[in-house]
Design a protein around this motif. Structure first.
Motif, PDB file in Angstrom:
ATOM      1  N   ASP A 149       9.024   7.643 -11.522  1.00 21.92           N
ATOM      2  CA  ASP A 149       7.870   6.965 -12.123  1.00 21.92           C
ATOM      3  C   ASP A 149       7.968   5.449 -11.997  1.00 21.92           C
ATOM      4  N   GLY A 150       8.822   4.985 -11.084  1.00 15.77           N
ATOM      5  CA  GLY A 150       8.963   3.550 -10.867  1.00 15.77           C
ATOM      6  C   GLY A 150       7.862   3.013  -9.966  1.00 15.77           C
ATOM      7  N   SER A 151       7.949   1.722  -9.641  1.00 18.67           N
ATOM      8  CA  SER A 151       6.886   1.097  -8.848  1.00 18.67           C
ATOM      9  C   SER A 151       6.897   1.610  -7.406  1.00 18.67           C
ATOM     10  N   LEU A 152       8.073   2.040  -6.913  1.00 18.14           N
ATOM     11  CA  LEU A 152       8.166   2.647  -5.579  1.00 18.14           C
ATOM     12  C   LEU A 152       9.238   3.742  -5.616  1.00 18.14           C
ATOM     13  N   PRO A 153       8.828   4.986  -5.919  1.00 11.66           N
ATOM     14  CA  PRO A 153       9.826   6.061  -5.920  1.00 11.66           C
ATOM     15  C   PRO A 153      10.505   6.156  -4.550  1.00 11.66           C
ATOM     16  N   ASP A 178       0.805  -1.227   0.000  1.00 13.30           N
ATOM     17  CA  ASP A 178       0.000   0.000   0.000  1.00 13.30           C
ATOM     18  C   ASP A 178       0.840   1.279   0.000  1.00 13.30           C
ATOM     19  N   VAL A 179       2.146   1.135   0.176  1.00 13.65           N
ATOM     20  CA  VAL A 179       3.020   2.310   0.216  1.00 13.65           C
ATOM     21  C   VAL A 179       3.181   2.892  -1.191  1.00 13.65           C
ATOM     22  N   SER A 180       3.037   4.233  -1.329  1.00 16.12           N
ATOM     23  CA  SER A 180       3.165   4.868  -2.653  1.00 16.12           C
ATOM     24  C   SER A 180       4.596   5.285  -2.962  1.00 16.12           C
ATOM     25  N   TRP A 203      16.661  -4.964  -8.520  1.00 12.49           N
ATOM     26  CA  TRP A 203      15.518  -4.051  -8.341  1.00 12.49           C
ATOM     27  C   TRP A 203      15.912  -2.611  -8.656  1.00 12.49           C
ATOM     28  N   VAL A 204      17.053  -2.170  -8.124  1.00 15.37           N
ATOM     29  CA  VAL A 204      17.474  -0.793  -8.422  1.00 15.37           C
ATOM     30  C   VAL A 204      17.976  -0.683  -9.867  1.00 15.37           C
ATOM     31  N   ARG A 205      18.586  -1.749 -10.389  1.00 15.34           N
ATOM     32  CA  ARG A 205      19.030  -1.702 -11.786  1.00 15.34           C
ATOM     33  C   ARG A 205      17.847  -1.549 -12.728  1.00 15.34           C
ATOM     34  N   ALA A 206      16.690  -2.118 -12.341  1.00 16.55           N
ATOM     35  CA  ALA A 206      15.484  -2.014 -13.182  1.00 16.55           C
ATOM     36  C   ALA A 206      14.813  -0.652 -13.029  1.00 16.55           C
ATOM     37  N   GLY A 207      15.287   0.169 -12.091  1.00 20.25           N
ATOM     38  CA  GLY A 207      14.745   1.523 -11.959  1.00 20.25           C
ATOM     39  C   GLY A 207      13.435   1.623 -11.206  1.00 20.25           C
ATOM     40  N   ALA A 253      12.674  16.300 -16.133  1.00 16.06           N
ATOM     41  CA  ALA A 253      13.769  17.250 -16.233  1.00 16.06           C
ATOM     42  C   ALA A 253      13.504  18.454 -15.329  1.00 16.06           C
ATOM     43  N   LYS A 254      12.265  18.615 -14.875  1.00 14.88           N
ATOM     44  CA  LYS A 254      11.901  19.779 -14.060  1.00 14.88           C
ATOM     45  C   LYS A 254      11.147  19.418 -12.792  1.00 14.88           C
ATOM     46  N   CYS A 255      10.350  18.347 -12.871  1.00 14.74           N
ATOM     47  CA  CYS A 255       9.338  18.103 -11.856  1.00 14.74           C
ATOM     48  C   CYS A 255       9.634  16.818 -11.086  1.00 14.74           C
ATOM     49  N   ARG A 256       9.602  16.873  -9.756  1.00 14.04           N
ATOM     50  CA  ARG A 256       9.834  15.642  -9.011  1.00 14.04           C
ATOM     51  C   ARG A 256       8.595  15.198  -8.233  1.00 14.04           C
ATOM     52  N   GLN A 257       7.451  15.836  -8.505  1.00 12.87           N
ATOM     53  CA  GLN A 257       6.226  15.410  -7.836  1.00 12.87           C
ATOM     54  C   GLN A 257       5.873  13.979  -8.266  1.00 12.87           C
ATOM     55  N   VAL A 258       5.647  13.124  -7.262  1.00 10.46           N
ATOM     56  CA  VAL A 258       5.249  11.745  -7.526  1.00 10.46           C
ATOM     57  C   VAL A 258       3.778  11.739  -7.950  1.00 10.46           C
ATOM     58  N   LYS A 259       3.429  10.834  -8.871  1.00 11.33           N
ATOM     59  CA  LYS A 259       2.030  10.740  -9.307  1.00 11.33           C
ATOM     60  C   LYS A 259       1.206   9.961  -8.284  1.00 11.33           C
ATOM     61  N   ASN A 260       0.052  10.472  -7.951  1.00 12.32           N
ATOM     62  CA  ASN A 260      -0.895   9.830  -7.031  1.00 12.32           C
ATOM     63  C   ASN A 260      -0.292   9.331  -5.720  1.00 12.32           C
TER      64      ASN A 260
END
Lengths: 393, 140
Positions: free
Chosen positions: A317-321, A276-278, A308-312, A366-373
């Motif tokens: 925008d990864g599965s767990l920023p 459940d962690v975003s 896991w980290v190699r896959a990003g 390149a500008k924005c670091r806001q995580v989606k949802n």
């Protein structure tokens, strides 16, 4: 343990920070006061609304900092103060303590701060500290274990031997965190970093190269914890404290941390599962420590953090920023309390305010670091000696 | 060695640890063993963390152990260690202690590239000053 009694009963209502530099030119207490006044103002409160103060130190305090700041700010009535020796493991415990102070009814609004001149003064102090070789240090310092990298490197070496984790895996984490710092106006390190630069950087203390090591920072951050009820009518939309844990235990080996003990209690306390962690703001004094913390917090199966980290998966925008501000590695090291500034920004309706976006969030990395949802944030301290879950209102 | 010139930190012993360091001076590796449950313990403390008995004896340990993990110091945070760079700081589980005595020390007598997790080592006593002896380890 069922859900914790504090679940959603308190909230972070204000945040503040100073510039992160290598030479503040002012006393640690001045930094503490600046960040605190900003946090109190961000909460829409006056200094006299603060009736609890919390901070923490590593090993030995430089001064009676909590008491001195209380006097410096002119707080007339402090109902509870706390100054703990938990070091970087105690960032989440500091906020959890504030939540308990508020939920118990002892305090209304608690100020939590961490301030340090770690670059300009701490590096000198480290040499001074090496002259004190008592207690547990009598068994390490005579053999030349003085640096944090020598203290935590053994965890990495053991994990590498057991699971095949490599310096190249560490490189991927360092580069991703740097990418996040590049869109963070307050980050100390905003120059691009490549895998090759990481891999050719010098050994500081094997298995850690230069770019595996965090920043040393002059600066301060502070935040305010208030009751959920009070928070509804305050200046900002509150960020709720769901659950927390804090305390040290014994692990089965160097390849894991205290997180294996604390994590199940943390999720159960919030009534959620690890899935459940975003996003996560994870204590990262060295690349590998962030990686083992993610495993021990049950976000990645044990031993699989390298791929896991190699896959990003830890990218914005990864599965767990992870460490969306650049972490201790690239934003700066304020003993992990800076991770809260990031998590609260991400979870407020207006989102991150100090990236490079103009106007609404573009999600252009390149500008924005806001995580989606973003909905639920996971944070931890060194060796997961404390951890916390925060949620959006 | 010029004893006067020893600039590295030396152990500041206390009432619980003094017998261990005295043992090192005699070139003996010793630890407390519980008289009730027979388990060893580390670091020294006045009661058994396994069965909580306060009855113990300082007994000689085997001189061999295995490297559980290590680092290689390439940057000296304390300048007195500068001439030794790079040097190995390892954690060594002493054989025959039921995994209860794991000491921190240096692995010497081989290049740092040869040190491995699981490597078998044997204690050697380094009389660094007339007052202090440090237990260090060499590959077996």
């Amino acid at each position: 343990m069922a859900e914790q009694a504090i679940k959603d009963k308190t909230a972070i209502t204000g945040i503040g920070w100073t510039a992160f530099t290598r030479k503040s030119g002012v006393r640690t207490l001045t930094l503490a006061a600046e960040a605190s006044l900003k946090a109190i103002s961000d909460a829409g409160l006056n200094v006299q609304d603060i009736d609890g103060v919390v901070s923490y130190f590593h090993k030995r305090p430089e001064s009676k900092e909590v008491e001195e700041l209380t006097k410096m700010l002119g707080i007339k009535q402090c109902n509870f103060q706390l100054y703990s020796d938990g070091g970087g493991g105690w960032n989440c415990a500091a906020v959890l303590s504030a939540a308990m102070m508020v939920h118990s009814g002892i305090c209304k609004n608690v100020l939590v701060f961490k301030a340090q001149n770690r670059y300009s003064e701490g590096r000198v102090a480290r040499t001074e500290r090496a002259r004190d070789v008592s207690g547990p240090d009598q068994f390490t310092m005579p053999f030349g274990q003085h640096h944090a990298a020598a203290h935590f490197g053994p965890h990495a070496t053991a994990h590498m031997a057991k699971y095949g984790t490599s310096s190249l895996d560490f490189a991927h984490l360092a580069v991703t965190e740097r990418e996040h710092a590049m869109v963070n106006k307050k980050a100390m390190m905003r120059k691009p970093l490549t895998i090759e630069e990481h891999q050719s950087s010098r050994w500081v203390i094997y298995p850690f190269r230069l770019f595996d090591c965090c920043q040393e920072t002059d600066g301060a951050v502070a935040l305010v914890v208030s009751s959920a009820e009070r928070a509804k009518d305050m200046k900002h939309t509150p960020v709720y404290i769901m659950s927390g844990v804090g305390g040290v235990g014994k692990t089965s080996g160097w390849w894991e941390t205290n997180g294996v003990k604390t994590a199940p209690k943390l999720y159960e306390g919030a009534g959620i599962t690890p899935k459940d962690v975003s996003f996560a703001e994870i204590y990262d004094p060295f690349t590998f420590m962030c990686m083992t913390h993610l495993e021990d917090l049950l976000q990645v199966p044990k031993g699989e953090i390298g791929p896991w980290v190699r896959a990003g998966h830890n990218k914005l925008d990864g599965s767990l920023p992870v460490n969306t501000h650049g972490g201790l590695l690239s934003e700066g090291h304020i003993a992990g309390l800076n991770h809260f500034i990031e998590a609260v920004q991400q979870l407020r309706p207006e989102g991150v305010i100090d990236d490079l976006c103009e106007g609404p969030h573009s999600y252009d990395r390149a500008k924005c670091r806001q995580v989606k949802n973003p909905n639920i944030a996971l944070l931890c301290g060194e060796c997961v000696d404390s951890a916390i879950l925060l949620r959006k209102a | 060695m010029n004893m006067e010139a020893y600039a590295k930190p030396l152990p500041q012993t206390d009432i619980d640890t003094q017998p261990f360091w005295d043992g090192c001076k005699r070139h003996e590796l010793i630890a407390q063993q519980c008289k009730s449950c027979s388990e060893y313990r580390w670091p020294p403390q006045p009661f058994c963390p396994h069965c909580y008995s306060w009855d113990y004896a300082w007994n000689k340990l085997r001189e061999t152990g295995k490297v559980t993990t290590f680092v290689v110091v390439h940057y000296a945070a304390v300048t007195a260690f500068q001439p030794d760079l790079p040097y190995v700081v390892a954690h060594i589980m002493i054989d025959g202690t039921n995994d209860h005595v794991e000491v921190c020390s240096n692995v010497i007598g081989c290049s740092w590239e040869e040190v491995r997790v699981g490597m078998a080592v044997r204690v050697v006593f380094d009389d660094v000053t007339t007052e202090a002896t440090l237990p260090k380890f060499r590959p077996v």
